[in-house]
Design a protein around this motif. Structure first.
Motif, PDB file in Angstrom:
ATOM      1  N   ALA A  48       0.829  -1.196   0.000  1.00 23.24           N
ATOM      2  CA  ALA A  48       0.000   0.000   0.000  1.00 23.24           C
ATOM      3  C   ALA A  48       0.865   1.248   0.000  1.00 23.24           C
ATOM      4  CB  ALA A  48      -0.904   0.004   1.227  1.00 23.24           C
ATOM      5  N   ASP A  49       0.468   2.207  -0.794  1.00 27.09           N
ATOM      6  CA  ASP A  49       1.087   3.525  -0.791  1.00 27.09           C
ATOM      7  C   ASP A  49       0.548   4.244   0.447  1.00 27.09           C
ATOM      8  OD1 ASP A  49       1.838   6.164  -1.205  1.00 27.09           O
ATOM      9  OD2 ASP A  49       1.463   6.087  -3.360  1.00 27.09           O
ATOM     10  N   LEU A  50       1.419   4.684   1.325  1.00 27.96           N
ATOM     11  CA  LEU A  50       0.982   5.286   2.594  1.00 27.96           C
ATOM     12  C   LEU A  50       0.997   6.811   2.574  1.00 27.96           C
ATOM     13  CD1 LEU A  50       2.684   2.854   5.123  1.00 27.96           C
ATOM     14  CD2 LEU A  50       0.382   2.776   4.153  1.00 27.96           C
ATOM     15  N   ARG A  51       1.166   7.424   1.405  1.00 27.22           N
ATOM     16  CA  ARG A  51       1.145   8.891   1.355  1.00 27.22           C
ATOM     17  C   ARG A  51      -0.213   9.420   1.780  1.00 27.22           C
ATOM     18  NH1 ARG A  51       3.407   9.801  -4.507  1.00 27.22           N
ATOM     19  NH2 ARG A  51       2.138   7.940  -4.725  1.00 27.22           N
ATOM     20  N   LEU A  52      -1.277   8.881   1.238  1.00 30.39           N
ATOM     21  CA  LEU A  52      -2.642   9.230   1.626  1.00 30.39           C
ATOM     22  C   LEU A  52      -3.388   7.908   1.799  1.00 30.39           C
ATOM     23  CD1 LEU A  52      -3.337  12.154  -0.863  1.00 30.39           C
ATOM     24  CD2 LEU A  52      -3.036  12.355   1.614  1.00 30.39           C
ATOM     25  N   PRO A  53      -3.201   7.253   2.947  1.00 28.35           N
ATOM     26  CA  PRO A  53      -3.758   5.894   3.113  1.00 28.35           C
ATOM     27  C   PRO A  53      -5.276   5.858   2.982  1.00 28.35           C
ATOM     28  CG  PRO A  53      -2.401   6.513   5.011  1.00 28.35           C
ATOM     29  CD  PRO A  53      -2.514   7.715   4.126  1.00 28.35           C
ATOM     30  N   SER A  57       4.973  -7.044   7.794  1.00 30.09           N
ATOM     31  CA  SER A  57       5.038  -5.851   6.953  1.00 30.09           C
ATOM     32  C   SER A  57       6.455  -5.283   6.914  1.00 30.09           C
ATOM     33  CB  SER A  57       4.069  -4.790   7.496  1.00 30.09           C
ATOM     34  OG  SER A  57       4.086  -3.637   6.678  1.00 30.09           O
ATOM     35  N   VAL A  58       6.827  -4.779   5.745  1.00 32.33           N
ATOM     36  CA  VAL A  58       8.108  -4.100   5.547  1.00 32.33           C
ATOM     37  C   VAL A  58       7.787  -2.684   5.083  1.00 32.33           C
ATOM     38  CG1 VAL A  58      10.281  -4.103   4.247  1.00 32.33           C
ATOM     39  CG2 VAL A  58       9.237  -6.279   4.932  1.00 32.33           C
ATOM     40  N   LEU A  59       8.462  -1.689   5.685  1.00 32.29           N
ATOM     41  CA  LEU A  59       8.221  -0.283   5.340  1.00 32.29           C
ATOM     42  C   LEU A  59       9.360   0.263   4.500  1.00 32.29           C
ATOM     43  CD1 LEU A  59       6.540   2.344   5.716  1.00 32.29           C
ATOM     44  CD2 LEU A  59       8.095   2.853   7.625  1.00 32.29           C
ATOM     45  N   ASN A  60       9.048   0.756   3.319  1.00 31.82           N
ATOM     46  CA  ASN A  60      10.024   1.405   2.446  1.00 31.82           C
ATOM     47  C   ASN A  60       9.819   2.909   2.545  1.00 31.82           C
ATOM     48  OD1 ASN A  60      11.884   2.082   0.506  1.00 31.82           O
ATOM     49  ND2 ASN A  60      10.631   1.421  -1.219  1.00 31.82           N
ATOM     50  N   ALA A  61      10.732   3.568   3.251  1.00 31.03           N
ATOM     51  CA  ALA A  61      10.714   5.019   3.393  1.00 31.03           C
ATOM     52  C   ALA A  61      12.160   5.501   3.388  1.00 31.03           C
ATOM     53  CB  ALA A  61      10.022   5.420   4.691  1.00 31.03           C
ATOM     54  N   VAL A  62      12.400   6.665   2.823  1.00 30.16           N
ATOM     55  CA  VAL A  62      13.759   7.180   2.691  1.00 30.16           C
ATOM     56  C   VAL A  62      14.486   7.197   4.029  1.00 30.16           C
ATOM     57  CG1 VAL A  62      15.088   9.256   2.150  1.00 30.16           C
ATOM     58  CG2 VAL A  62      13.284   8.491   0.607  1.00 30.16           C
ATOM     59  N   SER A  63      13.808   7.601   5.086  1.00 36.40           N
ATOM     60  CA  SER A  63      14.462   7.725   6.388  1.00 36.40           C
ATOM     61  C   SER A  63      14.644   6.389   7.093  1.00 36.40           C
ATOM     62  CB  SER A  63      13.661   8.669   7.296  1.00 36.40           C
ATOM     63  OG  SER A  63      12.401   8.093   7.597  1.00 36.40           O
ATOM     64  N   PRO A  93       6.645  10.252   0.967  1.00 34.13           N
ATOM     65  CA  PRO A  93       6.622   8.966   0.266  1.00 34.13           C
ATOM     66  C   PRO A  93       7.010   7.783   1.160  1.00 34.13           C
ATOM     67  CG  PRO A  93       7.610  10.627  -1.119  1.00 34.13           C
ATOM     68  CD  PRO A  93       7.416  11.258   0.229  1.00 34.13           C
ATOM     69  N   ALA A  94       6.136   6.801   1.186  1.00 37.84           N
ATOM     70  CA  ALA A  94       6.340   5.570   1.957  1.00 37.84           C
ATOM     71  C   ALA A  94       5.410   4.501   1.401  1.00 37.84           C
ATOM     72  CB  ALA A  94       6.053   5.800   3.432  1.00 37.84           C
ATOM     73  N   VAL A  95       5.928   3.277   1.320  1.00 32.91           N
ATOM     74  CA  VAL A  95       5.144   2.139   0.840  1.00 32.91           C
ATOM     75  C   VAL A  95       5.322   1.001   1.833  1.00 32.91           C
ATOM     76  CG1 VAL A  95       4.857   0.436  -1.010  1.00 32.91           C
ATOM     77  CG2 VAL A  95       5.446   2.799  -1.578  1.00 32.91           C
ATOM     78  N   ALA A  96       4.237   0.372   2.206  1.00 38.39           N
ATOM     79  CA  ALA A  96       4.307  -0.812   3.071  1.00 38.39           C
ATOM     80  C   ALA A  96       3.946  -2.033   2.252  1.00 38.39           C
ATOM     81  CB  ALA A  96       3.336  -0.681   4.249  1.00 38.39           C
ATOM     82  N   SER A  97       4.738  -3.066   2.418  1.00 36.19           N
ATOM     83  CA  SER A  97       4.391  -4.342   1.799  1.00 36.19           C
ATOM     84  C   SER A  97       4.058  -5.305   2.925  1.00 36.19           C
ATOM     85  CB  SER A  97       5.543  -4.863   0.944  1.00 36.19           C
ATOM     86  OG  SER A  97       6.712  -4.992   1.719  1.00 36.19           O
ATOM     87  N   ALA A  98       3.207  -6.276   2.620  1.00 39.39           N
ATOM     88  CA  ALA A  98       2.759  -7.151   3.700  1.00 39.39           C
ATOM     89  C   ALA A  98       2.381  -8.524   3.181  1.00 39.39           C
ATOM     90  CB  ALA A  98       1.559  -6.530   4.407  1.00 39.39           C
ATOM     91  N   PHE A  99       2.508  -9.478   4.087  1.00 42.64           N
ATOM     92  CA  PHE A  99       2.062 -10.839   3.860  1.00 42.64           C
ATOM     93  C   PHE A  99       1.125 -11.167   5.013  1.00 42.64           C
ATOM     94  CE2 PHE A  99       2.549 -15.459   4.442  1.00 42.64           C
ATOM     95  CZ  PHE A  99       2.152 -15.885   3.190  1.00 42.64           C
ATOM     96  N   VAL A 100      -0.057 -11.676   4.717  1.00 45.33           N
ATOM     97  CA  VAL A 100      -1.092 -11.893   5.730  1.00 45.33           C
ATOM     98  C   VAL A 100      -1.353 -13.384   5.905  1.00 45.33           C
ATOM     99  CG1 VAL A 100      -3.486 -11.401   6.363  1.00 45.33           C
ATOM    100  CG2 VAL A 100      -2.145  -9.682   5.124  1.00 45.33           C
ATOM    101  N   VAL A 101      -1.389 -13.799   7.167  1.00 40.22           N
ATOM    102  CA  VAL A 101      -1.730 -15.180   7.529  1.00 40.22           C
ATOM    103  C   VAL A 101      -2.994 -15.114   8.381  1.00 40.22           C
ATOM    104  CG1 VAL A 101      -0.978 -17.255   8.737  1.00 40.22           C
ATOM    105  CG2 VAL A 101       0.701 -15.844   7.537  1.00 40.22           C
ATOM    106  N   ARG A 102      -4.015 -15.881   8.003  1.00 43.04           N
ATOM    107  CA  ARG A 102      -5.293 -15.869   8.728  1.00 43.04           C
ATOM    108  C   ARG A 102      -5.584 -17.229   9.353  1.00 43.04           C
ATOM    109  NH1 ARG A 102      -7.777 -11.250   6.992  1.00 43.04           N
ATOM    110  NH2 ARG A 102      -7.094 -10.494   4.967  1.00 43.04           N
ATOM    111  N   SER A 103      -6.137 -17.182  10.564  1.00 46.05           N
ATOM    112  CA  SER A 103      -6.665 -18.382  11.210  1.00 46.05           C
ATOM    113  C   SER A 103      -8.059 -18.010  11.696  1.00 46.05           C
ATOM    114  CB  SER A 103      -5.769 -18.812  12.376  1.00 46.05           C
ATOM    115  OG  SER A 103      -6.017 -18.025  13.523  1.00 46.05           O
TER     116      SER A 103
END
Length: 191
Positions: free
Chosen positions: A29-34, A88-94, A70-80
């Motif tokens: 997900a693009d987290l600039r304007l979630p 989740s991994v956060l890609n942000a310059v800082s 600018p920030a993008v989060a990637s994620a893998f979801v496991v459901r029970s």
């Protein structure tokens, strides 16, 4: 800042080394304007998004006053039936450092913060716990048209190993697994 853990079937390298896993699509997900779908990722990363926003503001860049820098989060979801777990991994310059740039495939591998969020069904969609999970690999595409699409030449994948309660990750560029991106993240019991 585009891309994330790409979607699709894993490349030959992952298929050969870990055929027993069901490698699955990753969401991002693009987290600039979630929007509604990205809100939970923005909550997982709220403190790091604030740090990233402050980092941009310190340089005089105020273009993002109405949202996040600018920030993008990637994620893998496991459901029970009783819990939902999000890696989740956060890609942000800082927050990230560049590990490798591959000009041929127009991708950059970054090492970025990773978190494990555990949602209990009884908590009405709120994370029961958010745990730092070290650093994870984030694949950033140089071509915005490839940002969130499958690509046989480059992609990131994850699988859940039921027997060990572990999320496995992997990244492939040019049909070769990227060393250091093949992680095993255990899901703690009772968290």
């Amino acid at each position: 800042m585009v891309a994330g853990l790409a979607c699709g079937a894993p490349g030959e390298a992952l298929a050969q080394t870990a055929a027993q896993f069901d490698w699955r699509d990753i969401t991002y997900a693009d987290l600039r304007l979630p929007n509604e779908a990205a809100r939970s990722y923005a909550e997982i990363w709220a403190d790091r998004l604030n740090e990233n926003n402050a980092s941009y503001a310190r340089t005089g860049d105020t273009r993002f006053a109405a949202g996040n820098a600018p920030a993008v989060a990637s994620a893998f979801v496991v459901r029970s039936p009783t819990r939902v777990v999000v890696l989740s991994v956060l890609n942000a310059v800082s927050a990230c450092r560049t590990v490798r740039h591959d000009e041929r495939h127009k991708v950059t591998v970054k090492s970025c913060p990773m978190r494990l969020a555990i949602y209990d069904q009884s908590q009405n969609g709120r994370a029961g716990s958010v745990l730092d999970a070290g650093e994870g690999c984030f694949l950033e595409f140089g071509d915005p048209r490839r940002a969130f699409t499958s690509d046989r030449e480059a992609g990131s994948y994850a699988a859940y190993d039921i027997a060990t309660r572990t999320i496995r990750t992997g990244l492939v560029i040019g049909g070769q697994a990227v060393a250091g991106c093949d992680l095993a993240i255990p899901i703690p019991r009772g968290s």
